[in-house]
Enzyme design. Sequence first.
Site, PDB file in Angstrom:
ATOM      1  N   SER A  84       0.852  -1.278  -0.063  1.00 57.21           N
ATOM      2  CA  SER A  84       0.026  -0.095   0.102  1.00 57.21           C
ATOM      3  C   SER A  84       0.770   1.274  -0.040  1.00 57.21           C
ATOM      4  O   SER A  84       0.305   2.361   0.018  1.00 57.21           O
ATOM      5  CB  SER A  84      -1.094   0.102   1.247  1.00 57.21           C
ATOM      6  N   LYS A 129      -0.123   3.760  -2.671  1.00 57.58           N
ATOM      7  CA  LYS A 129      -1.082   4.792  -2.519  1.00 57.58           C
ATOM      8  C   LYS A 129      -0.577   6.294  -2.508  1.00 57.58           C
ATOM      9  O   LYS A 129      -1.406   7.141  -2.578  1.00 57.58           O
ATOM     10  CB  LYS A 129      -1.907   4.458  -1.287  1.00 57.58           C
ATOM     11  N   SER A 181      -5.794   3.503   4.255  1.00 58.17           N
ATOM     12  CA  SER A 181      -5.318   2.463   3.291  1.00 58.17           C
ATOM     13  C   SER A 181      -6.338   1.638   2.667  1.00 58.17           C
ATOM     14  O   SER A 181      -6.069   0.660   2.394  1.00 58.17           O
ATOM     15  CB  SER A 181      -3.969   1.761   3.936  1.00 58.17           C
ATOM     16  N   LYS A 230       3.232   6.514   5.083  1.00 66.15           N
ATOM     17  CA  LYS A 230       2.255   5.662   4.581  1.00 66.15           C
ATOM     18  C   LYS A 230       2.594   4.066   4.840  1.00 66.15           C
ATOM     19  O   LYS A 230       3.933   3.809   5.001  1.00 66.15           O
ATOM     20  CB  LYS A 230       2.125   5.532   3.128  1.00 66.15           C
TER      21      LYS A 230
END
Length: 505
Positions: free
Chosen positions: A53, A56, A113, A216
């Site tokens: 992720s 993202k 997320s 993140k």
Amino acid sequence: MLKNFTRGVILALVASMWAGFAVAQPTASFVMDARTGEVLYARNADLRVHPASLTKMMTLYLAFVELEAGRITLDQQVTISSHAASMPPSELGLRTGQKVSVRTLIRGAAIRSANDAATAIGELISGSEAAFAERMTQAAREMGMRNTTFRNANGLTANGHLSTARDMTLLGQRLFRDFPQYYNLFSRNTTETEMGTIYNTNRRFLSAYRGADGIKTGYTSAAGYNLTSSAQRGQERIIATFLGGTSVNQRNQEMARLLDLGFNRAPSRAANVQLAALHLPAPGQSETVIATRANPAERPNRQEALVRTASRPAHRTAPTLRVAENTIPAAAIEAEQNAISAALVAADAAMNVAAIEAASRVEMGDGGDDDIVIAARRPERRPPLDTGVVANVPAETASAELVAQAEQPRSEQARVVVASAAIGSWSVQLGAFSTRDKAERHLIQTALAQMESLNGATRDISSTIVNGRTMFRARFIGMSGDAANRACARLVALTQECLVIAPQI
């Protein structure tokens, strides 16, 4: 008793097995001085692995590009496709045909997320996720991310969807430098959406590491536990990436080590090196040029962000992403903050056991970020346990009621009061205090003493006016109804005041 013992043995065995096969890729690390781009540490930095992720970050970067270009707006309604709705956890739980705002999709992708939110963003911008992935890869090349190829908007494992620790750190730097007006989003422990309150997958590290404010997390079984993080202390800002962790706890500890190394090696003062302008093609549009600010040493404050939006076209809706209230404790309680930080990191190990129980569900979707796999369920709306006391008391009234007791010796028989709060989750309030330091100190001491019952909750301090005085409410937020009542019951047993705050209906 025997049943619980057997279950514990089975979980322990599964945990040991999980540690052996959960991560298929080697670890990789990269540490950068965000001001100059100087490499402070690198290990397997150019090894192409699954980013999960962390993907993202690029999805959100391109969403910010579209916002600034005026091609989309935060309040724009997006119809969710069946493809986006079919994405596995972590998710917002979007349904086919549902309409949600761009703001909700951005918050869902950045904070929870959410795979469905990220996919919907990609489809909105490029018409299809495949087309958006191509644009993501083009943007990566513009940024100098030479070893990155994207196949989707969310980071779920796919053939050829690969990146490196160096490239992800470069992307983190561009997010901070190119869009400081949106960067505060990544530092929020919680945020509100049309789907209710959502919780940051990175909240444990944000709470535990001094100066951390993003960026993140990422997890799949193929990738392991990944994190790109940014932290600022004084004039220094460090961005680092760690890929291939074996657990949330191990990943967070390694990230803390990397950032510490960065702060030790970075000069106390350095000029911000201007990043090259990016020329990003937009379908059906002339290219969009993204240039960083000349001297972005600090994130702009709210007033500066409003000045920046004043020059936008009249049809644009100015961003209204809220800046979270600063809850950093004063230096007088830094030692206690360090103690709770260490305790919170240790508590991650307990989260791993819970994650193992959900492993079969996670593996089916090959997605879901660290502890949010557990927290991604929709907010519980069960009624509170019967406490035998007051129910549905307005939160402000209840706060005023506790002010008198907050800074006095605990009564022989403490009380539990149930009050209403914001939609989305339950909270536990310990009182209202005359200073923020006192509220923070009380939260820290309680967290250390009641780690088991408060596991997964987030410390929160908010100001309120009571009888003409500014008071600071000390709360643990992000809890289920049962967890909040259990925590308060334990505190009452210790003759401490406690306020259970229920979500509004």
